[in-house]
Design an enzyme around this catalytic site. Sequence first.
Site, short mmCIF file in Angstrom:
data_model
loop_
_atom_site.label_atom_id
_atom_site.label_comp_id
_atom_site.label_asym_id
_atom_site.label_seq_id
_atom_site.Cartn_x
_atom_site.Cartn_y
_atom_site.Cartn_z
N GLY A 1 1.29 -1.60 1.70
CA GLY A 1 0.15 -0.85 1.18
C GLY A 1 0.53 -0.17 -0.11
O GLY A 1 1.46 -0.60 -0.81
N THR B 1 1.82 2.64 -2.96
CA THR B 1 3.03 3.44 -3.11
C THR B 1 2.79 4.87 -2.63
O THR B 1 3.67 5.47 -1.99
CB THR B 1 3.49 3.40 -4.58
OG1 THR B 1 3.90 2.06 -4.87
CG2 THR B 1 4.67 4.33 -4.84
N THR C 1 0.82 5.95 -0.23
CA THR C 1 0.89 5.99 1.25
C THR C 1 2.33 5.76 1.71
O THR C 1 2.79 6.39 2.66
CB THR C 1 -0.06 4.95 1.87
OG1 THR C 1 -1.38 5.17 1.38
CG2 THR C 1 -0.09 5.05 3.38
N GLY C 2 3.04 4.88 1.02
CA GLY C 2 4.46 4.63 1.37
C GLY C 2 5.28 5.91 1.31
O GLY C 2 6.11 6.17 2.18
N GLU D 1 6.63 -2.19 1.72
CA GLU D 1 6.25 -3.12 0.65
C GLU D 1 5.04 -2.51 -0.04
O GLU D 1 3.95 -2.48 0.52
CB GLU D 1 5.90 -4.50 1.23
CG GLU D 1 7.10 -5.27 1.76
CD GLU D 1 8.07 -5.73 0.68
OE1 GLU D 1 7.73 -5.66 -0.52
OE2 GLU D 1 9.18 -6.16 1.04
N CYS E 1 -0.39 -8.03 -4.32
CA CYS E 1 0.65 -7.11 -4.80
C CYS E 1 1.46 -7.76 -5.91
O CYS E 1 1.87 -7.09 -6.85
CB CYS E 1 1.54 -6.68 -3.65
SG CYS E 1 2.17 -8.07 -2.70
P1 NAD Z 1 -3.27 1.94 1.53
O1 NAD Z 1 -1.91 2.47 1.32
O2 NAD Z 1 -4.43 2.79 1.20
O3 NAD Z 1 -3.51 1.52 3.06
C1 NAD Z 1 -2.66 0.61 3.73
C2 NAD Z 1 -2.63 0.93 5.21
O4 NAD Z 1 -2.06 2.23 5.42
C3 NAD Z 1 -4.00 0.97 5.89
O5 NAD Z 1 -3.86 0.36 7.17
C4 NAD Z 1 -4.27 2.47 6.05
O6 NAD Z 1 -5.14 2.77 7.12
C5 NAD Z 1 -2.87 2.99 6.30
N1 NAD Z 1 -2.68 4.40 5.96
C6 NAD Z 1 -3.38 5.16 5.09
N2 NAD Z 1 -2.86 6.41 5.03
C7 NAD Z 1 -1.80 6.42 5.88
C8 NAD Z 1 -0.83 7.42 6.23
N3 NAD Z 1 -0.84 8.64 5.70
N4 NAD Z 1 0.13 7.08 7.13
C9 NAD Z 1 0.18 5.84 7.66
N5 NAD Z 1 -0.70 4.86 7.36
C10 NAD Z 1 -1.68 5.15 6.48
O7 NAD Z 1 -3.28 0.56 0.73
P2 NAD Z 1 -4.48 -0.43 0.52
O8 NAD Z 1 -5.44 0.20 -0.43
O9 NAD Z 1 -4.96 -0.89 1.85
O10 NAD Z 1 -3.76 -1.68 -0.18
C11 NAD Z 1 -3.63 -1.81 -1.57
C12 NAD Z 1 -2.21 -1.50 -2.00
O11 NAD Z 1 -1.29 -2.25 -1.22
C13 NAD Z 1 -1.91 -1.89 -3.42
O12 NAD Z 1 -1.18 -0.86 -4.05
C14 NAD Z 1 -1.03 -3.13 -3.31
O13 NAD Z 1 -0.17 -3.37 -4.38
C15 NAD Z 1 -0.31 -2.85 -2.05
N6 NAD Z 1 0.16 -4.09 -1.44
C16 NAD Z 1 1.50 -4.32 -1.45
C17 NAD Z 1 1.99 -5.50 -0.93
C18 NAD Z 1 3.46 -5.77 -0.93
O14 NAD Z 1 3.91 -6.66 -0.19
N7 NAD Z 1 4.25 -5.05 -1.69
C19 NAD Z 1 1.11 -6.44 -0.39
C20 NAD Z 1 -0.25 -6.16 -0.38
C21 NAD Z 1 -0.72 -4.96 -0.91
#
Ligand code: NAD
Length: 474
Positions: free
Chosen positions: A219, A221, A223-224, A241, A275
């Site tokens: 997801g 950065t 949230t990571g 990731e 991503c």
């Molecule tokens: P996001 O971080 O908003 O959400 C991803 C997931 O995290 C969702 O399931 C969400 O419900 C959950 N989440 C949200 N807040 C949380 C928290 N505080 N604790 C735990 N979980 C939580 O990301 P998104 O908008 O769904 O995805 C888009 C982003 O993902 C882009 O930045 C993209 O580059 C990245 N991405 C990275 C990869 C990779 O492999 N590096 C692959 C696909 C997408």
Amino acid sequence: MTNYYLLIDGQGVPGDRDMEVINPANETVFAHCPLASRRQLEQAVAAAKRAFAGWSRTALSERQANLRQTADAIHASAERITEVLIGEQGKPRAQAAAEVGFAEMFCRYFAEQTLDVEVREDSTEQCIEIHRRPLGVVAAIMPWNFPFLISVYKMAPALLAGNTLILKPAPTTPLTTLVLSEIVRDIFPAGVVNVITDNNDLGPHLTNHPDIAKVSFTGSTSTGKAIMKNAASSLKRLTLELGGNDAAIVLDDVDPRQVAAGIFGAAFLNSGQVCISLKRLYVHESVYDDLCSQLAGMAQCAVVGDGADPETQFGPVQNKAQYQKICRYMEDARNNGAIIAGGDIPDQPGYIVPLTVVRDIEDGAAVVDEEPFGPILPIIKYRDLDEVIERANNSPYGLGGSVWSSDMNRARQVAARIESGTVWINQHCAFGPNIPFPPAKQSGIGVEWGKEGLEEFTAMKVININKAFGASQH
Ligand code: NAD
């Protein structure tokens, strides 16, 4: 409408409430999906914890067989999964079918992997063996761009290694993961795989849960970073990731007509919601005009629309929040560069954004420096190779990058200087289950895929045997 269920302790169960799932092509309610409560999260974690004792002791051959069966079942249900994926994610049929095909391929790859004991030393004094053991309960948290593929490529190595699992899809694309839960329900023992959904509220309860040993997250950065903080209390293992802003550098020796199709495909696959999409294109001034017009021509011919329409080549942006973000980046592109294809977002229901190419734009514009995660490609002109490598590296992200050149030696030299986990030469965005996927800088921590990705779902354990001891007994 089809009924969907959570998977908790081997049972398909309704949620405490329901949630609407929106078709991003037209903003209509496409399905209802169960929403898990906090109590159901606790039930799922408890079930996974109970199941771990048995599952972690099953023979590897049994776990492999279960994963082969899962791959076969994905194959058999491919049409249904593709249909649901088009509806919830928006992508056109061919791309949805390809995502399901990739998921099957990842599942088959991990089904054939082993975790062999490595003998590091076997001398007269001692024998040093390196074993791999499972971690416990793994929480896998997914984004919305490749919801089915990402669920499967986290699930397969986690289970092969002997862990049990909680899968949590993104709130706007929960359905294909729930279809996956129907598939695995009859294959794995109760509690080995659990699937819960949320409305962006349960993630933190998973990432700080004392009974969860590892979080595998894909997801953004931001949230990571929140997850890393939250997981610190129990020192969880993490694979993160995260976001990327992949730069591609086109050298002065390319034939623009030869490279245009590869660059176009890498920038606009999944309407830029990848991503490892090519997100910043640096082109030498000698080929700049030519390449800009090639790419603009391709973007102008592209058919963007509802993924369910057979004419559509590129689907919508997946959700409203992301669409609103893209609208802001479009304004930034208009203010800081010259839009030579796309740019006009239609005023209609749905999150349709035309493929947009922007030239005469520089570093410093938000659409160049940040990650739009949508169908906008900024093309930046450069003169000096050393300077452009520095500019490409001047980013907090480091997921992927690419070099385009007809001279392999030059391309390799540039590739060696790009600060990202993967650097492609004369391609971008190519990936596969056997190729490790390591992020650099703030694009994440850990590795997915390949042998290295599998090992992330294990703990290393050393068995250190004193061989001299045995000898002295005789
Ligand atoms: P996001 O971080 O908003 O959400 C991803 C997931 O995290 C969702 O399931 C969400 O419900 C959950 N989440 C949200 N807040 C949380 C928290 N505080 N604790 C735990 N979980 C939580 O990301 P998104 O908008 O769904 O995805 C888009 C982003 O993902 C882009 O930045 C993209 O580059 C990245 N991405 C990275 C990869 C990779 O492999 N590096 C692959 C696909 C997408």
